[in-house]
Design a protein around this motif. Structure first.
Motif, PDB file in Angstrom:
ATOM      1  N   ASN A  68     122.983  29.880  16.288  1.00  0.00           N
ATOM      2  CA  ASN A  68     123.618  31.126  15.843  1.00  0.00           C
ATOM      3  C   ASN A  68     125.136  31.048  15.867  1.00  0.00           C
ATOM      4  O   ASN A  68     125.811  32.068  15.880  1.00  0.00           O
ATOM      5  CB  ASN A  68     123.149  32.298  16.718  1.00  0.00           C
ATOM      6  CG  ASN A  68     121.705  32.627  16.466  1.00  0.00           C
ATOM      7  OD1 ASN A  68     121.248  32.595  15.331  1.00  0.00           O
ATOM      8  ND2 ASN A  68     120.976  32.909  17.529  1.00  0.00           N
ATOM      9  N   GLY A  69     125.667  29.846  15.887  1.00  0.00           N
ATOM     10  CA  GLY A  69     127.110  29.691  16.001  1.00  0.00           C
ATOM     11  C   GLY A  69     127.816  29.451  14.684  1.00  0.00           C
ATOM     12  O   GLY A  69     127.338  29.820  13.618  1.00  0.00           O
ATOM     13  N   ALA A  70     128.949  28.789  14.785  1.00  0.00           N
ATOM     14  CA  ALA A  70     129.774  28.505  13.617  1.00  0.00           C
ATOM     15  C   ALA A  70     129.026  27.586  12.657  1.00  0.00           C
ATOM     16  O   ALA A  70     128.365  26.645  13.084  1.00  0.00           O
ATOM     17  CB  ALA A  70     131.073  27.844  14.061  1.00  0.00           C
ATOM     18  N   PRO A  71     129.128  27.861  11.363  1.00  0.00           N
ATOM     19  CA  PRO A  71     128.480  26.987  10.387  1.00  0.00           C
ATOM     20  C   PRO A  71     129.246  25.674  10.253  1.00  0.00           C
ATOM     21  O   PRO A  71     130.386  25.553  10.714  1.00  0.00           O
ATOM     22  CB  PRO A  71     128.570  27.803   9.091  1.00  0.00           C
ATOM     23  CG  PRO A  71     129.799  28.634   9.261  1.00  0.00           C
ATOM     24  CD  PRO A  71     129.848  28.971  10.736  1.00  0.00           C
ATOM     25  N   ASP A  72     128.620  24.699   9.619  1.00  0.00           N
ATOM     26  CA  ASP A  72     129.301  23.424   9.376  1.00  0.00           C
ATOM     27  C   ASP A  72     130.441  23.587   8.381  1.00  0.00           C
ATOM     28  O   ASP A  72     131.440  22.885   8.450  1.00  0.00           O
ATOM     29  CB  ASP A  72     128.323  22.376   8.848  1.00  0.00           C
ATOM     30  CG  ASP A  72     127.351  21.900   9.908  1.00  0.00           C
ATOM     31  OD1 ASP A  72     127.663  22.030  11.112  1.00  0.00           O
ATOM     32  OD2 ASP A  72     126.276  21.398   9.536  1.00  0.00           O
ATOM     33  N   SER A  73     130.252  24.504   7.411  1.00  0.00           N
ATOM     34  CA  SER A  73     131.306  24.732   6.424  1.00  0.00           C
ATOM     35  C   SER A  73     131.296  26.196   6.007  1.00  0.00           C
ATOM     36  O   SER A  73     130.317  26.916   6.225  1.00  0.00           O
ATOM     37  CB  SER A  73     131.128  23.829   5.207  1.00  0.00           C
ATOM     38  OG  SER A  73     129.952  24.170   4.505  1.00  0.00           O
ATOM     39  N   LEU A  74     132.390  26.601   5.409  1.00  0.00           N
ATOM     40  CA  LEU A  74     132.563  27.993   5.009  1.00  0.00           C
ATOM     41  C   LEU A  74     133.433  28.032   3.758  1.00  0.00           C
ATOM     42  O   LEU A  74     134.480  27.382   3.724  1.00  0.00           O
ATOM     43  CB  LEU A  74     133.250  28.770   6.139  1.00  0.00           C
ATOM     44  CG  LEU A  74     133.439  30.262   5.964  1.00  0.00           C
ATOM     45  CD1 LEU A  74     132.096  30.985   5.962  1.00  0.00           C
ATOM     46  CD2 LEU A  74     134.322  30.798   7.086  1.00  0.00           C
ATOM     47  N   ILE A  75     132.992  28.749   2.744  1.00  0.00           N
ATOM     48  CA  ILE A  75     133.810  28.946   1.553  1.00  0.00           C
ATOM     49  C   ILE A  75     134.560  30.260   1.721  1.00  0.00           C
ATOM     50  O   ILE A  75     133.952  31.305   1.947  1.00  0.00           O
ATOM     51  CB  ILE A  75     132.970  28.955   0.267  1.00  0.00           C
ATOM     52  CG1 ILE A  75     132.350  27.577   0.048  1.00  0.00           C
ATOM     53  CG2 ILE A  75     133.838  29.352  -0.936  1.00  0.00           C
ATOM     54  CD1 ILE A  75     131.425  27.473  -1.134  1.00  0.00           C
TER      55      ILE A  75
END
Length: 135
Positions: A68-75
């Motif tokens: 439930n944490g930070a994603p690997d990438s973010l647009i």
């Protein structure tokens, strides 16, 4: 790519297809240069040694790699005013409302330092890779 303590953030321009879509190869070179400047500024602001940016990076460090944490990438989509200030940003929501708020705060309180090129399509889409840097 900027190394921000233990967090590495890499941003690359991403093209969103739509009615005003223009492939990167067909876009004027000034658009690509400006997108790189926006990427550089965002990396500077996220890496700044100040409370909100530090808290956001702390959340990335604590939650990176967890379910439930930070994603690997973010647009991140960014709209800029004619004076170079950031009008607004949007992205897929993170799993933490405070992290969402911190990211918006960090990315919208600055000025890129230049006006967008004439007729540049917006939003500018940047993909950030959010990964823990190895020491």
């Amino acid at each position: 790519m900027a190394s921000l303590g233990l967090i590495t953030i890499a941003a690359t321009p991403v093209v969103a297809q739509g009615l005003d879509y223009r492939s990167p190869d067909a876009a004027p070179p000034a658009w690509g240069q400006f997108a790189k400047l926006v990427k550089y500024r965002f990396e500077e602001w996220i890496g700044a040694d100040e409370a909100v940016a530090n808290r956001f990076r702390g959340w990335l460090k604590e939650t990176g790699g967890t379910a439930n944490g930070a994603p690997d990438s973010l647009i991140v989509k960014a709209w800029l005013n004619p004076d170079g200030s950031v009008e607004k940003v949007s992205s897929a929501p993170l799993n933490d409302e405070r992290a969402n708020s911190d990211l918006r705060t960090v990315l919208t309180r600055g000025n890129i330092g230049e006006a967008p090129p004439p007729e540049m399509l917006q939003p500018i889409n940047l993909r950030f890779s959010l990964k823990i840097a190895k020491d």
